[in-house]
Each structure stands twice: as C-alpha cells, then as structure tokens.
Design a protein around this motif. Structure first.
Motif, PDB file in Angstrom:
ATOM      1  N   ASP A  71       0.810  -1.216   0.000  1.00 39.22           N
ATOM      2  CA  ASP A  71       0.000   0.000   0.000  1.00 39.22           C
ATOM      3  C   ASP A  71       0.846   1.269   0.000  1.00 39.22           C
ATOM      4  N   GLN A  72       2.160   1.130  -0.189  1.00 43.79           N
ATOM      5  CA  GLN A  72       3.087   2.259  -0.289  1.00 43.79           C
ATOM      6  C   GLN A  72       3.137   3.092   0.982  1.00 43.79           C
ATOM      7  N   SER A  73       2.870   2.461   2.147  1.00 42.52           N
ATOM      8  CA  SER A  73       3.012   3.153   3.421  1.00 42.52           C
ATOM      9  C   SER A  73       4.304   2.766   4.122  1.00 42.52           C
ATOM     10  N   ASN A  74       5.204   2.063   3.417  1.00 42.55           N
ATOM     11  CA  ASN A  74       6.482   1.659   3.971  1.00 42.55           C
ATOM     12  C   ASN A  74       7.582   2.553   3.407  1.00 42.55           C
ATOM     13  N   VAL A  75       8.471   2.987   4.276  1.00 47.03           N
ATOM     14  CA  VAL A  75       9.486   3.967   3.897  1.00 47.03           C
ATOM     15  C   VAL A  75      10.849   3.502   4.390  1.00 47.03           C
ATOM     16  N   ILE A  76      11.879   3.740   3.569  1.00 42.25           N
ATOM     17  CA  ILE A  76      13.263   3.498   3.971  1.00 42.25           C
ATOM     18  C   ILE A  76      13.967   4.841   4.114  1.00 42.25           C
ATOM     19  N   LEU A  77      14.662   5.025   5.244  1.00 43.20           N
ATOM     20  CA  LEU A  77      15.437   6.233   5.495  1.00 43.20           C
ATOM     21  C   LEU A  77      16.921   5.907   5.470  1.00 43.20           C
ATOM     22  N   VAL A  78      17.693   6.836   5.012  1.00 45.27           N
ATOM     23  CA  VAL A  78      19.154   6.748   5.072  1.00 45.27           C
ATOM     24  C   VAL A  78      19.626   7.879   5.983  1.00 45.27           C
ATOM     25  N   ILE A  79      20.082   7.511   7.173  1.00 43.56           N
ATOM     26  CA  ILE A  79      20.508   8.492   8.175  1.00 43.56           C
ATOM     27  C   ILE A  79      22.014   8.375   8.353  1.00 43.56           C
ATOM     28  N   GLN A  80      22.712   9.467   8.155  1.00 43.05           N
ATOM     29  CA  GLN A  80      24.161   9.466   8.288  1.00 43.05           C
ATOM     30  C   GLN A  80      24.558   9.662   9.745  1.00 43.05           C
ATOM     31  N   PRO A  81      25.776   9.243  10.097  1.00 39.00           N
ATOM     32  CA  PRO A  81      26.263   9.499  11.459  1.00 39.00           C
ATOM     33  C   PRO A  81      26.209  10.987  11.786  1.00 39.00           C
ATOM     34  N   SER A  82      25.791  11.286  12.985  1.00 42.77           N
ATOM     35  CA  SER A  82      25.621  12.642  13.530  1.00 42.77           C
ATOM     36  C   SER A  82      24.279  13.250  13.156  1.00 42.77           C
ATOM     37  N   GLU A  83      23.442  12.589  12.372  1.00 40.92           N
ATOM     38  CA  GLU A  83      22.107  13.108  12.082  1.00 40.92           C
ATOM     39  C   GLU A  83      21.106  12.558  13.100  1.00 40.92           C
ATOM     40  N   ALA A  84      20.138  13.388  13.458  1.00 44.21           N
ATOM     41  CA  ALA A  84      19.149  13.013  14.470  1.00 44.21           C
ATOM     42  C   ALA A  84      17.747  13.264  13.940  1.00 44.21           C
ATOM     43  N   LEU A  85      16.873  12.268  14.070  1.00 36.85           N
ATOM     44  CA  LEU A  85      15.503  12.373  13.585  1.00 36.85           C
ATOM     45  C   LEU A  85      14.546  12.351  14.766  1.00 36.85           C
ATOM     46  N   PRO A  86      13.933  13.492  15.132  1.00 36.77           N
ATOM     47  CA  PRO A  86      12.934  13.499  16.203  1.00 36.77           C
ATOM     48  C   PRO A  86      11.628  12.877  15.723  1.00 36.77           C
ATOM     49  N   PRO A 123       9.023  12.998  26.984  1.00 39.15           N
ATOM     50  CA  PRO A 123      10.025  13.629  26.115  1.00 39.15           C
ATOM     51  C   PRO A 123      10.175  12.915  24.782  1.00 39.15           C
ATOM     52  N   THR A 124      10.471  13.683  23.757  1.00 45.50           N
ATOM     53  CA  THR A 124      10.522  13.175  22.391  1.00 45.50           C
ATOM     54  C   THR A 124      11.797  12.372  22.141  1.00 45.50           C
ATOM     55  N   PRO A 125      11.671  11.128  21.686  1.00 42.43           N
ATOM     56  CA  PRO A 125      12.875  10.348  21.359  1.00 42.43           C
ATOM     57  C   PRO A 125      13.434  10.726  19.995  1.00 42.43           C
ATOM     58  N   TYR A 126      14.702  10.437  19.809  1.00 43.84           N
ATOM     59  CA  TYR A 126      15.392  10.703  18.552  1.00 43.84           C
ATOM     60  C   TYR A 126      15.993   9.407  18.026  1.00 43.84           C
ATOM     61  N   ILE A 127      15.948   9.246  16.706  1.00 44.36           N
ATOM     62  CA  ILE A 127      16.746   8.214  16.047  1.00 44.36           C
ATOM     63  C   ILE A 127      18.045   8.892  15.617  1.00 44.36           C
ATOM     64  N   VAL A 128      19.137   8.484  16.228  1.00 45.43           N
ATOM     65  CA  VAL A 128      20.422   9.140  16.014  1.00 45.43           C
ATOM     66  C   VAL A 128      21.340   8.198  15.244  1.00 45.43           C
ATOM     67  N   GLY A 129      21.872   8.662  14.120  1.00 43.28           N
ATOM     68  CA  GLY A 129      22.824   7.870  13.358  1.00 43.28           C
ATOM     69  C   GLY A 129      24.170   7.814  14.051  1.00 43.28           C
ATOM     70  N   LEU A 130      24.755   6.624  14.129  1.00 38.22           N
ATOM     71  CA  LEU A 130      26.052   6.430  14.780  1.00 38.22           C
ATOM     72  C   LEU A 130      27.062   5.886  13.783  1.00 38.22           C
ATOM     73  N   MET A 131      28.318   6.158  14.050  1.00 37.48           N
ATOM     74  CA  MET A 131      29.385   5.586  13.242  1.00 37.48           C
ATOM     75  C   MET A 131      29.536   4.118  13.615  1.00 37.48           C
ATOM     76  N   PRO A 132      29.455   3.199  12.632  1.00 36.69           N
ATOM     77  CA  PRO A 132      29.583   1.774  12.961  1.00 36.69           C
ATOM     78  C   PRO A 132      30.919   1.489  13.644  1.00 36.69           C
ATOM     79  N   LYS A 133      30.864   0.663  14.705  1.00 39.14           N
ATOM     80  CA  LYS A 133      32.073   0.341  15.441  1.00 39.14           C
ATOM     81  C   LYS A 133      32.889  -0.747  14.750  1.00 39.14           C
ATOM     82  N   SER A 134      32.246  -1.562  13.926  1.00 39.09           N
ATOM     83  CA  SER A 134      32.935  -2.643  13.237  1.00 39.09           C
ATOM     84  C   SER A 134      33.114  -2.277  11.771  1.00 39.09           C
TER      85      SER A 134
END
Length: 636
Positions: A71-86, A123-134
């Motif tokens: 139904d086209q209600s599915n979305v893919i996001l590309v979040i770079q390290p240091s970006e934050a999505l409230p 309080p509003t949570p954030y999806i925060v992009g992190l630099m992969p450790k591996s």
C-alpha cells in the motif's frame, strides 16, 4: 570492577567523539518556542528529508521482498552518522544496515523489528545515526538498488512501517490523554500513518529525550564488565532514589543496555505506584529478550511471577511487601539466574535490574535497606536528592562512584533529572490511571508484543460469571479497614472493586490423581472469613487484576472483567481486594455523547458509585485512612 581512572578515561573517550547531536548535553527549553531542540554539542544537525535521496517510499515489488503490504506506506530512510531524527507517534523500525541510537540504546544491523512509542506526554525520542564500530555492513541483496546507490559509507538504513497496535485509541477513554499520538501537525510523515517526523521543530510543550552525562557513563560501564562476572557472579543492579528523580527511566534504559550484550535480562519491579510492566499494586518479576521503547503504559505484559499488594504504596503492609520481594528474588535465583544460553550452547547468567519505590525517608529508608539485604546487588545506582542540585546542571554533572563498605558493591551516584525525562504535565495519579486502563483494554496474550482494543467500554464488555461458592476457595480483603468488614457487608465492599487474581501453588502427586470429593449441597455463600491475611507469597502468585462489575448476594455470584484468558482464570481460586480503585475513566461510557444526561440509560443522579458536584457529608463519608506502623509526620 572499573577503577576511577578507567571511568575517567571512558568519559573522556566518549566526549571526544564529534557528534552533531549528543544525548549528553543540555538543550534549550522548547516549551514555548516549539522549535528545533537547542544546542547539542554546539551544533544541531536534525535529519533533513529529501525524497529519493534519503527518503524512499517502497514500491510494490520492493515491499514484496520484505513480505510487506504493497500500500506504499512503507518507507526506507538513510541516516548518516551525527544526524538526528525526532519522532512523535508510533512506528515499527527495522535497522537494515549501520548503527543507530534510540532512547539512549545503541542498535546494530538486524532484521528484528522494534516498535517505538513516542507519545506527547513524555520527552521526544530521537533516532540518532552512529558511526559503525565494526567493519562496514554488507548491504543485503533485498535492499533496493536505488537505496544502495544513495547510501554513503557508514550510513544507517532504516525501514519504517505502520504500527497497528491500537494504543492511540486509549486517548478516547482517558480524555486527559486525547491526541496523545495522533493530533500532531508536522511535515515529514512521508505516508507512514501514525508517525510524525518533527524535523521542523517539536510541538509546543514538548521536550527532547536527554540523558545526563552521569547516566551515560554509568550505562557505558555495563558493557565493560569483566567476563567472569557474566558467568560466576550475575549482574544485579539496584536503582534507588527519591520520587521524580528518573529512576524508572534509568531502569528501563539500563534494561535495554544489558539486552545488547545478553540474550535475556530479568527486571524486578518494587515500585508498586509507578510499575513498568504491570498496573500499579503489584511487585513483579519479568524476563525479557527484547528492548522496550516507550513509557510504561505501552508495554504492559504478563509477568514471570507477581504478587498482589493492592496499594500504590507499601505503607499499610510493609512486612507483606518485603516478603513478596523476598519470594521474587528467590524465584529469580532458582528459576531465572542461569536460564540463558549463548550461541555455542554454554550457560549464561541473566542480569537482574531492580527498580525501587521513591519513598526514601523513615520507614521507606528501612524498606530500601531491607531490599538491599535481600537482593545483595553487585551494582547500586543512587540518585542525588533534587534539592542538592539547585546550583549545578544535572545534564552535565560528572559521575561519582564508590565501593559499598559492607557488601563491596559498586555505587554510582547519578544526577536527578526531574521532569526533563519523566512525564511533562501529568501527575502520578493520571499515569497510574492510564496504565490501568491500558491493562484492561490490552490483549494481554503475547509476551513479546501487546495490542489494544477500545471498541467496547468496560461497562459493555461481556464479563465472566463466577459462582463464588464453587469456583473460589477464599475472598480476602486487605488494606486499611479490610479486617473490619463483616460477612453481611462483603457484597457492597466488593462491588466495582479491583481484585488480584491469585493462584495457589499446590503440591499435587500427579496430574489427574486427586481423590474425588463427595458432592455437597449448594450453599450460595461467599467463601469469606473476616480478618483473613493475604496468601503467603511462597505458595501463591498473582496472575492478573480483575474488575468486579456486579455482585449478587442471593446467588453468591459476581461478574468479573479481566484481560486474563479463561484457562488462566480457571486456576485462580482466591480473590484479594486491596485499596486500589478504578479511575473514573473506566466507569464512563465513551460511546455516549459528551452532553448525554445518563450513563447506560441511567440518570446521572441515580448512577451508583459516582457522585458529581462535590463529596458527601456526615460521619463516615470520607475514605478511611489507617496506619499499621508508627511514623513521625516528617517521615510520611
């Protein structure tokens, strides 16, 4: 055990990482401005959505690879390290590649879906992009090629799906929470129903979820435990401090942090006023294998073992409260402590997080001391009194720790966060009522997820009819004044009451081998003896809470509403009524028009148990308060 030097090094290493967004820095107050949260690490890099660049709506053939609806209600996001999505609302997130942080917990690439609840009451949570450790994650072949082409190295690729839990409908019942998830006008929803990306600023009155620096260092130290502690000496973390300090939030975050390194984690809830996984009035033991993202009313679930106190405070029955906690700690040690297995088949210990009540003076301090003796924690997390932080910033206050002089456990002294991490505008009573209504309207059948149905109010739901003279062995009244109720007054005392559904643990030789009992004439009487104490927690357990909607004295029957299934309810032969009461939201008919002059066809003036326009008058009209212990006024 970490030394002070190791802790300082860890703290310095954590602060040297250059993130545009950091949960360890204070933010500007957005309560009046409604703008983007303030200065995180001196710069703000909120995720900026661009269709077909970092936001991709899945096409029908792409969604089929993930076994999703088309139904086209599915979305893919590309979040770079240091970006934050409230985010505000409810959404299912699946991390396909990279690393992110949600509510202070790091998640690595996996195909496990997590439901994130972000109501406006917290309080509003954030999806925060992190630099992969591996090493860089190798993208799976079913990620669309157009997404791969636009994903920079180290970026997190996240699948967003609509979450159909029904939790947003709780606002129609609890009117104070109306619009808790859905009535937010913000750009960036991108076609995912129920999800709002507040990239243009938080709504008025909202605040970002921020972890104090002392919390972050204490949580990071969990991942540096010596390996022998994971097998020989399980991690037992005791969280204590005054009410409103953020104990429940820290306990939940600590639980999620431990789940990143352990297959299972146990949680012992000793706060019977603000319980994490059950309605109030219960001390409970839970065993979880997945993190939880959201406030307590969004993850109500059956406990591994629980006992019914029937009050939001242990003040009236401190000895029974402690005996219930002792029984749960013994259950953890005998049945849970070494019940986890690693991928290679070796036995692994199950860490235990203990959340305590916020009564820290007088008798409350004595209870905390007893809980410490019972549990023998390896780590203790103590919250500073809020009054000692007037001249310091609680977000950036450094952590201190010491060694307990008697038990040798490590004590972390944490800053109290106050309303910045707890609910913003709702009282503890409001949240208890919301949790209770969430319980009664939940499916309460799956341990891993919960859904809600509010299509039928409690006063119109078909109840269980229980013949008390046959189906029950005992009815017990606990709490202040319970011992004074005589048999003739039992029916009105039970009517519209909340009761604990208690199952007795019996020693049966083998299934089906009981001696048949001779038939007895039906007596139509309640199995009630005045002054009977609550059942011993060593031989009983509470499987849930029920609402007695009506009582018939002539036939000794009652109508019971509960989310507990029929097969579990059939094993409960003891009902215990405490001093908990159903909130007014559970008594009303939200089907009716707001201007209706009746409730279920009965005029407001004739509706039983409800009184409008002020309290009653005369002797005995007020709720009776008794104390079973001696305390000074300053200790209350």
């Amino acid at each position: 055990m970490l030394s002070a030097v190791a802790l300082r090094q860890r703290k310095s290493a954590a602060s040297s990482v250059a993130h545009s967004f950091s949960p360890s820095r204070p933010t500007e107050d957005t309560e009046n401005s409604g703008g983007v949260p303030g200065d995180f690490e001196n710069t703000t890099n909120v995720f900026s959505p661009h269709l077909d660049v970092n936001v991709f709506r899945l096409r029908a053939f792409e969604a089929s690879k993930f076994f999703l609806s088309t139904d086209q209600s599915n979305v893919i996001l590309v979040i770079q390290p240091s970006e934050a999505l409230p985010m505000i609302g409810v959404v299912d997130i699946t991390l396909l590649a990279g690393s992110i942080s949600v509510l202070g917990v790091e998640l690595s690439s996996t195909r496990v879906s997590h439901t994130v609840f972000a109501p406006r009451s917290h309080p509003t949570p954030y999806i925060v992009g992190l630099m992969p450790k591996s090493s860089p994650t190798v993208l799976a072949h079913d990620i669309p090629q157009r997404v791969r082409d636009n994903a920079p190295s180290g970026a997190a690729i996240i699948l967003l799906q609509q979450s159909k839990t029904g939790v947003e409908s709780l606002g129609h019942i609890c009117r104070a929470f109306d619009g808790l998830f859905g009535d937010v006008k913000s750009a960036g929803s991108w076609g995912v129903p129920g999800f709002y990306a507040a990239v243009d600023g938080l709504p008025p009155g909202s605040r970002p979820f921020v972890l104090p620096e002392s919390w972050q260092v204490a949580l990071d130290s969990v991942q540096s435990l010596p390996s022998h502690l994971e097998i020989d000496i399980p991690f037992l973390g005791l969280v204590y401090g005054a009410k409103g300090a953020g104990k429940s939030t820290f306990s939940r975050t600590l639980l999620n942090k431990l789940l990143s390194t352990h297959p299972k984690v146990a949680f012992l809830e000793c706060d019977i006023g603000q319980s994490e996984f059950t309605p109030g009035g219960l001390v409970s033991l839970h065993v979880l294998d997945r993190p939880v993202f959201g406030p307590s009313f969004t993850h109500i679930r059956p406990p591994f073992r629980a006992h019914f106190i029937g009050s939001p405070t242990p003040r009236s029955s401190p000895s029974y409260y402690l005996s219930c906690i002792t029984a749960l700690v013994n259950t953890y040690r005998l049945e849970v402590q070494y019940s986890a297995f690693a991928e290679d088949g070796t036995v692994r210990s199950v860490p235990l997080v203990i959340n305590t009540q916020g009564w820290v003076k007088g008798l409350g301090a004595d209870l905390l001391s007893k809980i410490e003796e019972i549990a023998a924690p390896t780590h203790m997390y103590s919250f500073q009194p809020p009054e000692s932080q007037h001249d310091t910033d609680p977000i950036s206050q450094p952590i201190t720790f010491s060694i307990h002089p008697r038990s040798s456990s490590t004590i972390f002294t944490l800053s109290s966060i106050g309303p910045q991490l707890t609910s913003i505008k709702y009282s503890p009573s409001d949240l208890r009522g919301l949790s209770l209504m969430s319980y009664f309207h939940s499916t309460y059948t799956a341990l891993s997820s919960t859904s809600w149905s509010t299509s039928v109010p409690l006063n119109a739901r078909p109840p269980w009819e229980i013949d008390c003279s046959v189906a029950l062995d005992s009815i017990i009244l606990s709490g202040p004044g319970g011992e004074d109720v005589v048999s003739e007054e039992l029916a009105p005392a039970l009517n519209v009451g909340l009761v604990g559904l208690v199952q007795m643990i019996e020693s049966v030789p083998s299934v089906g081998q009981r001696e048949p009992q001779p038939l007895q004439p039906h007596s139509f009487s309640f199995p009630y003896t005045q002054g009977t104490p609550p059942p011993s927690p060593e031989i009983s357990e509470c499987v849930g809470i029920g609402l007695i909607r009506s009582v018939s004295e002539t036939s000794a029957t009652l109508h019971l509403v509960t989310p507990v299934s029929g097969d579990v309810l059939s094993r409960c032969r003891v009902l215990v009524k405490g001093e908990m009461e159903l909130p007014i939201w559970g008594m009303l008919d939200y089907w009716a028009d707001e201007d209706a002059k009746d409730l279920c066809g009965v005029e407001w003036g004739k509706v039983p148990y409800l009184q409008w326009g002020g309290g009653g008058s005369g002797v005995g009209s007020a709720k009776r308060r008794t104390r079973k212990n001696v305390m000074r006024r300053g200790q209350m």
